[in-house]
Design a protein around this motif. Structure first.
Motif, short mmCIF file in Angstrom:
data_model
loop_
_atom_site.label_atom_id
_atom_site.label_comp_id
_atom_site.label_asym_id
_atom_site.label_seq_id
_atom_site.Cartn_x
_atom_site.Cartn_y
_atom_site.Cartn_z
N GLY A 51 49.35 -61.99 37.22
CA GLY A 51 49.44 -61.41 35.88
C GLY A 51 48.85 -60.02 35.77
O GLY A 51 49.54 -59.08 35.34
N PRO A 52 47.58 -59.82 36.16
CA PRO A 52 46.99 -58.49 36.06
C PRO A 52 47.74 -57.43 36.88
O PRO A 52 47.77 -56.25 36.50
N GLN A 53 48.34 -57.83 37.99
CA GLN A 53 49.07 -56.85 38.80
C GLN A 53 50.35 -56.39 38.09
O GLN A 53 50.72 -55.22 38.17
N VAL A 54 51.01 -57.30 37.40
CA VAL A 54 52.20 -56.91 36.63
C VAL A 54 51.78 -56.11 35.40
O VAL A 54 52.43 -55.12 35.04
N VAL A 55 50.69 -56.53 34.75
CA VAL A 55 50.19 -55.81 33.57
C VAL A 55 49.87 -54.36 33.93
O VAL A 55 50.17 -53.43 33.17
N GLU A 56 49.29 -54.15 35.10
CA GLU A 56 48.91 -52.80 35.53
C GLU A 56 50.12 -51.87 35.56
O GLU A 56 50.01 -50.68 35.23
N ALA A 57 51.28 -52.40 35.95
CA ALA A 57 52.48 -51.56 36.01
C ALA A 57 52.85 -51.02 34.63
O ALA A 57 53.43 -49.93 34.53
N PHE A 58 52.51 -51.75 33.57
CA PHE A 58 52.83 -51.30 32.21
C PHE A 58 51.71 -50.43 31.63
O PHE A 58 51.99 -49.51 30.85
N THR A 59 50.46 -50.72 31.99
CA THR A 59 49.37 -49.87 31.49
C THR A 59 49.47 -48.46 32.07
O THR A 59 49.11 -47.48 31.41
N ILE A 60 49.96 -48.35 33.30
CA ILE A 60 50.16 -47.03 33.90
C ILE A 60 51.16 -46.21 33.10
O ILE A 60 51.09 -44.98 33.05
N LEU A 61 52.08 -46.91 32.43
CA LEU A 61 53.07 -46.23 31.60
C LEU A 61 52.48 -45.78 30.26
O LEU A 61 53.19 -45.17 29.45
N ALA B 272 58.43 -53.35 40.07
CA ALA B 272 59.23 -52.16 40.36
C ALA B 272 60.10 -51.76 39.19
O ALA B 272 60.38 -50.57 38.99
N LEU B 273 60.55 -52.74 38.39
CA LEU B 273 61.47 -52.45 37.29
C LEU B 273 60.75 -52.22 35.96
O LEU B 273 61.40 -52.09 34.92
N ALA B 274 59.43 -52.19 35.98
CA ALA B 274 58.66 -52.03 34.74
C ALA B 274 59.06 -50.76 33.98
O ALA B 274 59.11 -50.75 32.75
N SER B 275 59.35 -49.70 34.72
CA SER B 275 59.67 -48.41 34.08
C SER B 275 61.16 -48.19 33.90
O SER B 275 61.57 -47.09 33.50
N ASP B 276 61.99 -49.23 34.17
CA ASP B 276 63.45 -49.06 34.16
C ASP B 276 63.84 -47.81 34.96
O ASP B 276 64.43 -46.86 34.44
N PRO B 277 63.52 -47.80 36.27
CA PRO B 277 63.72 -46.58 37.07
C PRO B 277 65.18 -46.21 37.23
O PRO B 277 66.07 -47.08 37.21
N LYS B 278 65.41 -44.91 37.40
CA LYS B 278 66.76 -44.43 37.68
C LYS B 278 67.14 -44.67 39.14
O LYS B 278 68.32 -44.74 39.48
N LEU B 279 66.11 -44.78 40.01
CA LEU B 279 66.33 -44.98 41.44
C LEU B 279 65.48 -46.14 41.93
O LEU B 279 64.26 -46.17 41.71
N LEU B 280 66.11 -47.11 42.58
CA LEU B 280 65.41 -48.26 43.14
C LEU B 280 65.68 -48.27 44.64
O LEU B 280 66.82 -48.39 45.08
N VAL B 281 64.60 -48.14 45.43
CA VAL B 281 64.71 -48.13 46.89
C VAL B 281 64.25 -49.49 47.41
O VAL B 281 63.14 -49.93 47.11
#
Length: 707
Positions: free
Chosen positions: A134-144, A191-200
């Motif tokens: 949970g905290p690892q996924v949450v971190e992806a959104f707090t960075i945003l 990886a998809l937290a930011s809805d990226p334009k490029l996914l590697v």
């Protein structure tokens, strides 16, 4: 750094730069004439040599080639995530029109946060093992820039988005408590937290079962359609590339040698290297008794090797003086395809190995009997049955393939045969008609010598501090009792059989390629002329060209020595090529046993049917995909009745969940554990699978995952 736009070359003039595809203004990723070097001992060693390709929004582009050809370096360059000694020496990397090679470190950080994401090969290494999911996924959104409550809510939505049922419970677990497939879903959610334009995606399914791999690929496809992201996919599994990608680039020694529509490239290759890769695969049901696999001789050039003309010249069967003196031109084939070769019109001259005529397929006596073998583990006061009354036989000179998802008990069975684990009371193992002691320590030297192992990863199986010669000398001495000159003679014979030179024997494992290391591991297993070799994923970490060479060697060694193999593999193409019979395990129980062609041709057990339907196919064959909902249940709490009933698309309500079907012979030599009669299965499997009444919308994760 230099920056230039490549001109469109003619089909008759050499072009040192990029592909003839003109730059597209709407490309999500455009790599132009990219050159990159690694600084080794102060000297720049070229790795990428003028790479150009582009990926449009919503498009998937695959890069294929052997390990060391530059695929992963290209992927890391696309998000400017290179090691400290990696230096871009020319070209541009444009993401949505912005050149990331000119960005400052802070701009690159913002670019990665908002515009590009990467999914790595090993999700276990990508996640922090000391922090709950949970905290690892949450971190992806707090960075945003989101607040705590918003980030926590979005984290749960992200887990649900990647089809994880009960995200609240999964968020409270540590990564090690999740299966590999579930870990990869968590990484994709991040990886998809930011809805990226490029996914590697760098080998995102390499360590996964066929069913889990198929579900992860389905997930990526659906999320890509939802977000319209551009996908750059790196994979050595050509079936995955064919299944996932719109276009493909074939890379060799840091240069793309062919590019085009994925289906067209794989059906009609226009470069000798592409043809060599495809012919290395065991395709269209080919068997070891019919034809040896094609191989690509030699090895990739070492990093930094000057390659002024054709990069493939030293391994190409069509190479001539023209190839050694003039750089091959880029030849447009049509419909956006191109190749880089002087002799594409001569590809028909490249012949496959001749058909095998009159190969002995009769097997001798019974080498190994597995009689009512069960194995129960104890964890936290609970019993965990890993094997349940397994009955199998292995004959002289036979290969028995063992297949099933992770957690099915394959590795536990292998360890029990080797004496690493002892079976429960009541089970019995017999080698050549005499009982084997439960543990290896209690077995005489002759029995230990008779059963040997080839491991999946030779890096961890071989002593890094010893030369290959010392490793083999030690094994020969301990297993055979030979001394002095006789030991060296035996080592030389093993090396000759495995096509290892005297130079190879004097090198340490770290100085050998993956294929050569696996040859040393196989030579060690054959040091004492074993009766049985247990091969646990012996080719899964190898390129297709090296895999072909290893499979050919295993087949040749078996023909010479009549050694029996127990082959454990997730790659059903490899199993079909090498195995004479196949046993299918699910939750520690045998679901089906039969000769290879019978099992693959069907009708087969519904679980086998699902496994076969999930395999990505490089030939693009249209198969009915059988989707298994959920993951393999916990062995600590198996379902009642047929243990497969909770996932079976052909479950018979009121019967399958109540009564466990016995393992019976449904045809000569063909055993199956299923309530549905064989003829009825034959009819059912000609039709689309029925929908399940209790079909869930997301995948549940078991409490316990083991293999």
């Amino acid at each position: 750094m230099t920056s230039q736009s490549p001109a469109t070359p003619s089909a008759t003039e050499p072009n040192p730069g990029a592909s003839p595809t003109p730059a597209s203004p709407q490309a999500a990723l455009r790599i132009e004439d990219l050159s990159l070097a690694y600084i080794v001992r102060g000297i720049p060693r070229p790795v990428l040599r003028g790479v150009t390709f582009e990926v449009k929004p919503g498009e998937s582009y695959g890069l294929v080639g052997e390990s060391g050809c530059g695929k992963s370096t290209t992927a890391y360059a696309a998000v400017r995530y290179l090691p400290r000694n990696g230096v871009i020496t020319g070209g541009r990397i444009l993401v949505s029109g912005n050149d990331i090679t000119k960005m400052s470190d802070d701009e690159v950080r913002q670019f990665r946060i908002h515009h590009a994401s990467m999914v790595y090969q090993d999700p276990g290494a990508a996640l922090n093992p000391t922090t709950k999911v949970g905290p690892q996924v949450v971190e992806a959104f707090t960075i945003l820039g989101q607040g705590k409550q918003e980030a926590e809510a979005n984290a749960l939505k992200a887990l649900h988005r990647v089809q994880i049922a009960d995200p609240e419970a999964v968020a409270q677990r540590y990564p090690y408590q999740l299966s590999g497939g579930m870990q990869q879903r968590v990484v994709i959610a991040i990886a998809l937290a930011s809805d990226p334009k490029l996914l590697v995606l760098d080998e995102p399914t390499t360590g996964l079962d066929a069913t889990v791999e198929a579900s992860v690929l389905d997930l990526v496809r659906s999320l890509q359609a939802e977000t319209n992201a551009a996908v750059l996919l790196i994979a050595h599994n050509l079936g995955v590339i064919r299944t996932m990608c719109d276009r493909v680039g074939v890379m060799y020694a840091g240069k793309i040698v062919e590019e085009g529509d994925a289906a067209a490239v794989f059906e009609h290759p226009e470069h000798p290297y592409t043809l060599g890769l495809l012919r290395s695969l065991p395709r269209r049901g080919i068997r070891k008794t019919e034809r040896a696999l094609s191989t690509i001789p030699g090895n990739l050039p070492q990093i930094g090797t000057p390659l002024p003309t054709c990069v493939f010249v030293d391994r190409c069967p069509l190479a001539d003086e023209l190839c050694r003196t003039v750089e091959p031109p880029i030849v447009e084939v049509g419909e956006g395809r191109w190749t880089r070769c002087h002799h594409r019109d001569r590809l028909g001259e490249v012949v496959e190995p001749p058909a095998i005529v009159g190969k002995d397929t009769d097997h001798g006596g019974l080498a190994l009997t597995i009689d009512q073998v069960s194995k129960t583990f104890y964890q936290s006061g609970h019993t965990v049955p890993a094997l349940v009354k397994v009955d199998l036989q292995l004959f002289d000179g036979e290969t028995l393939g063992l297949v099933g998802e992770s957690g099915s008990g394959k590795s536990t069975l292998a360890k029990t045969i080797l004496g690493i684990e002892s079976p429960d009371v009541g089970g019995n193992l017999e080698l050549d008609q005499h009982s084997l002691a439960a543990r290896s320590a209690g077995r005489p030297t002759a029995d230990k010598r008779s059963i040997q192992m080839v491991f999946q990863n030779p890096d961890s199986a071989l002593n890094r501090g010893w030369t290959a010669r010392h490793i083999l000398q030690r094994s020969v001495s301990k297993l055979t009792g030979l001394k002095g000159k006789a030991v060296n003679e035996r080592v030389d014979k093993l090396a000759a059989d495995l096509r290892l030179t005297q130079r190879h024997l004097d090198l340490k494992p770290r100085q050998l390629s993956g294929g050569l290391k696996q040859r040393v591991a196989i030579a060690r297993a054959f040091a004492g002329d074993p009766r049985i070799v247990v091969a646990d994923e012996p080719t899964s970490a190898l390129d297709v060209s090296v895999q072909a060479a290893i499979l050919n060697l295993l087949s040749e060694l078996q023909a010479k020595s009549k050694t029996s193999y127990l082959l454990i593999s997730h790659d059903l193409g490899v199993v079909r090529y090498l195995a004479d019979r196949i046993a299918v395990l699910y939750l520690g129980r045998i679901m089906e046993v039969g000769d290879s062609e019978t099992v693959f041709r069907g009708p087969n057990h519904p679980y086998t049917e699902a496994l076969l339907s999930a395999v990505p196919n490089v030939d693009g064959e249209d198969r009915k995909r059988i989707i298994l909902e959920g993951e393999i249940p916990s062995p600590a709490n198996p379902p009642t009745g047929c243990v497969f009933n909770t996932r079976c698309p052909r479950v018979i309500k009121g019967l399958c969940e109540v009564t466990e079907p016995p393992l019976v012979e449904v045809a000569p030599g063909h055993m199956m554990s299923c309530h549905i009669p064989l003829e009825e299965l034959r009819v059912l499997q000609r039709k689309a699978p029925p929908p399940r009444e209790d079909e869930p919308t997301a995948l549940a994760d078991p409490e316990f995952v083991a293999d």
